[in-house]
Scaffold this active site. Sequence first.
Site, PDB file in Angstrom:
ATOM      1  CB  ILE A   7      -0.764   0.137   0.941  1.00 55.30           C
ATOM      2  CG1 ILE A   7      -1.889  -1.221   0.979  1.00 55.30           C
ATOM      3  CG2 ILE A   7      -1.607   1.137   1.230  1.00 55.30           C
ATOM      4  CD1 ILE A   7      -2.804  -1.391   2.158  1.00 55.30           C
ATOM      5  CG  ASP A   8       4.149   2.314   2.892  1.00 59.89           C
ATOM      6  OD1 ASP A   8       2.660   3.139   3.404  1.00 59.89           O
ATOM      7  OD2 ASP A   8       4.604   2.038   4.000  1.00 59.89           O
ATOM      8  CG  LEU A   9       5.840  -0.342  -2.264  1.00 60.81           C
ATOM      9  CD1 LEU A   9       6.410  -1.933  -2.765  1.00 60.81           C
ATOM     10  CD2 LEU A   9       7.055   0.602  -2.507  1.00 60.81           C
TER      11      LEU A   9
END
Length: 266
Positions: free
Chosen positions: A40-42
């Site tokens: 999700i960060d990516l």
Amino acid sequence: MGSEYPDVPGYDPVIQAMCGYMEVTGDPAAAPTQMGLPVIDLKAGDEVFANVMLALLERNESGRGKAIHVSMLQAAASWLITVLPLIDFDCEPNEITRAGNEHRKFIPTNVYPAKDGFVYMAIGSDVQWQRLTAVAKFACLGNEVRKTNEGRHKERRAIHHDMAAVMCRHSVDELLADLRSATVPATRIFDIRQVRELPQLRERLTRTVMPSGKLVRMQPMAVDVETASSELAFPPRYGADTRRVLGEAGCAGAEIDELLAQGIVA
């Protein structure tokens, strides 16, 4: 969660739990599981990049700027394409929950233990199943019911049991050779050290050198770019480029000294 929820912090594993990722990851008989990478960060970072590019294009074409708001939750939910729409198609509960290493639709797709490791095999069509069962060691798996994926759903558990019974009698290399000959997608399970040494990736890794001189090999670029270098500068220390950046912005040396002295910049 975007500009409408400014007081809610964003943290990848929390969003994984909130957005259903943990619910669809892991063994169906076990607890919900986090993914092994901060997807999700990516994903949110990719959306920032894409929207910056769109904003630059908009400015170039119309002269107007563009505000960018990226919600980690919404970005993550945009990847629920294989499960979220199924609710309105009156799906079975097991279609939108954990399935382990199985595919929810195509049978058999799973991890199987061999004599000296594990094999992941994916059957995606009836033609592939026919080619698989034409191989001598897998012929015992075939019957009239199993000729179609619909029929294989009815015998899902028996098929996985029968497949495991065949696989465990042979080496990974022998099984992969047979599966390649049948044009069935399959691979051994690689650990991260082995992935780094894959011939398809080994020469595409990016690299940097630490101040100590230590070479660090990192992930490859997602797509080859002819003009891009795989050698990346080591990240600068905090404040290392302050003078250069302010100078490029038009600040004189004395002005920069004053900003540093007052603690306005570092």
